[in-house]
Design an enzyme around this catalytic site. Structure first.
Site, mmCIF file in Angstrom:
data_model
loop_
_atom_site.group_PDB
_atom_site.id
_atom_site.type_symbol
_atom_site.label_atom_id
_atom_site.label_comp_id
_atom_site.label_asym_id
_atom_site.label_seq_id
_atom_site.Cartn_x
_atom_site.Cartn_y
_atom_site.Cartn_z
ATOM 1 C CE LYS A 167 -4.104 -1.779 -0.389
ATOM 2 N NZ LYS A 167 -4.091 -3.149 0.156
ATOM 3 C CG LEU A 168 -0.884 4.639 -2.250
ATOM 4 C CD1 LEU A 168 -1.970 5.525 -1.993
ATOM 5 C CD2 LEU A 168 0.030 4.973 -3.116
#
Ligand SMILES: Cc1ncc(COP(=O)(O)O)c(C=O)c1O
Length: 407
Positions: A204-205
């Site tokens: 994820k970011l």
């Protein structure tokens, strides 16, 4: 002599594109070693839990996403469950959500004892279509929440969804597993409705390997979130919510420490990705048969876990999206299809005819139109965007050869 790599020609891209993920340096290493040395590996070891690494991460993340409260949890799937329960979703309720989403969004609904009501997506954005959501609520009495999934990091139209929810006495809960750093009209995603859920899973970011965060601006919801994530509320303890049957999904100090270090990079990474995406989109607009997804002007910052693009076969010599993707991968530019598969076709839900609903846009997009690129690709130099554009142009120039391959 074939031109295209898929037909035996020379591939165009010979290097790895983008950046390895996750990005880390001695900030993460030091942060983890400090936790090890402290012997305080869970926030409960601190007399004031807010002084823990998890507490500091929560405060910083809440500020970054413009929310009043944030609470660390063990992953993004339980974050959705906690956000839904704290927003009033109970067993037997219905939760209206887009048909096109990652499967654990729907399983989180089921884990609340609720029933997902899959509705169609807007063909311009691939996000939940507010008109379809409202139509699905229609005569229903048990629809308690709209689960707004920021698919690909694009914020949903929370103006329209909040309006529907207010009129119908429902809550909007946002799944922001893809939208860390995104802003709607200048405000971070997460607390645009009643509550929101983030994931910090490996890819994820913002990553701490596994992890999640729930956010809200509502005092009552914040207390319930706390209760639902940890022993159902401790009477008399400040900040603890009402007694409820709860999950136990606390975030560790290791996750909090890594999350804090990763957060210090997030704004810069978001801006770098957006710059590259803007450049790529400008180039794609000039090539027939491919198009960027529509960005609502109210999206003032776009932090994207993946980006969806459109493939328009009629404008690309009539070849299929799948042939296009295979040929692009052969040139050295692999793509995905994003999170576009209708969930009522997923093996978990396919055996339940009551969950099947007509979602023609979601089906068409998943079968023929969507292709996607992951976020780490956009952390490389602009020359990587040029290579992707050149690979797409190469396919377009040699579309007759591509048609022969498709045979
Ligand atoms: C849209 C979406 N929501 C929720 C999740 C669940 O997050 P986690 O893997 O942290 O449980 C994911 C994970 O990939 C996701 O893509």
């Amino acid at each position: 002599m074939p031109h295209l790599a898929i037909a035996g020609g020379e591939p165009l891209v010979k290097q790895r594109l983008g950046s390895p993920w996750p990005v880390s340096d001695d900030r993460e290493q030091r942060a983890v070693m400090e936790v090890v040395a402290s012997a305080k590996w869970g926030r409960s070891a601190y007399a004031t839990p807010a002084d823990s690494r998890v507490g500091q991460f929560e405060a910083a993340f809440a500020q970054f996403q413009d929310a009043r409260y944030a609470l660390g949890v063990s992953n993004g799937t339980v974050a959705i469950e906690v956000a839904l329960r704290a927003s009033g979703v109970e067993a037997g309720d219905e939760v209206v959500m887009p048909a096109a989403a990652f499967v654990s969004v729907a399983t989180a609904v089921v884990n609340c004892g609720a029933v997902p009501v899959f509705v169609d997506v807007d063909p311009q954005t691939y996000l939940i279509d507010p008109a379809a959501a409202e139509a699905a609520i229609g005569a229903r009495t048990r629809a308690r929440a709209i689960l707004a999934v920021d698919n690909g990091g694009l914020p949903c139209d929370t103006d329209a969804l909040n309006d529907i929810a207010t009129r119908r006495g429902m809550a909007v809960v946002s799944d922001c597993a893809h939208s860390h750093g995104s802003q709607w009209k200048g405000v971070g995603t997460g607390a645009l409705g009643r509550a929101g859920a983030f994931s910090f899973q490996q890819g994820k970011l913002l990553s701490c390997g596994e992890g999640g965060m729930v956010v809200t601006n509502d005092d009552g919801v914040a207390g319930l979130m706390d209760a639902y994530h940890h022993v159902g509320g401790v009477p008399g303890r400040p900040g603890r919510g009402a007694p409820v049957v709860s999950l136990a999904c606390r975030m560790t100090e290791f996750q909090g420490a890594v999350g804090l270090a990763q957060l210090s990079r997030l704004k810069g990474q978001t801006e770098a990705r957006e710059r590259n995406l803007t450049y790529l989109n400008e180039g794609l607009r000039e090539i027939d048969g491919v198009a960027p997804i529509h960005r609502d002007p109210r999206v003032t910052r776009w932090g994207f876990y993946l980006v969806h693009f459109r493939f328009i076969s009629e404008q690309f010599g009539g070849i299929s999206r799948d042939t296009f993707r295979k040929a692009l991968a052969a040139e050295g530019a692999p793509t995905g299809v994003g999170h576009t598969q209708p969930l009522y076709r997923h093996p978990i839900f396919a055996g339940q005819p009551a969950l099947k609903r007509a979602c023609p846009q979601a089906e068409r997009i998943a079968e023929t139109e969507s292709w996607s690129l992951g976020h780490a690709l956009f952390l490389g130099p602009t020359s990587d965007m040029d290579l992707i554009l050149e690979a797409v142009r190469k396919l377009r120039r040699n579309v007759d050869e591509l048609r022969e391959v498709e045979g």
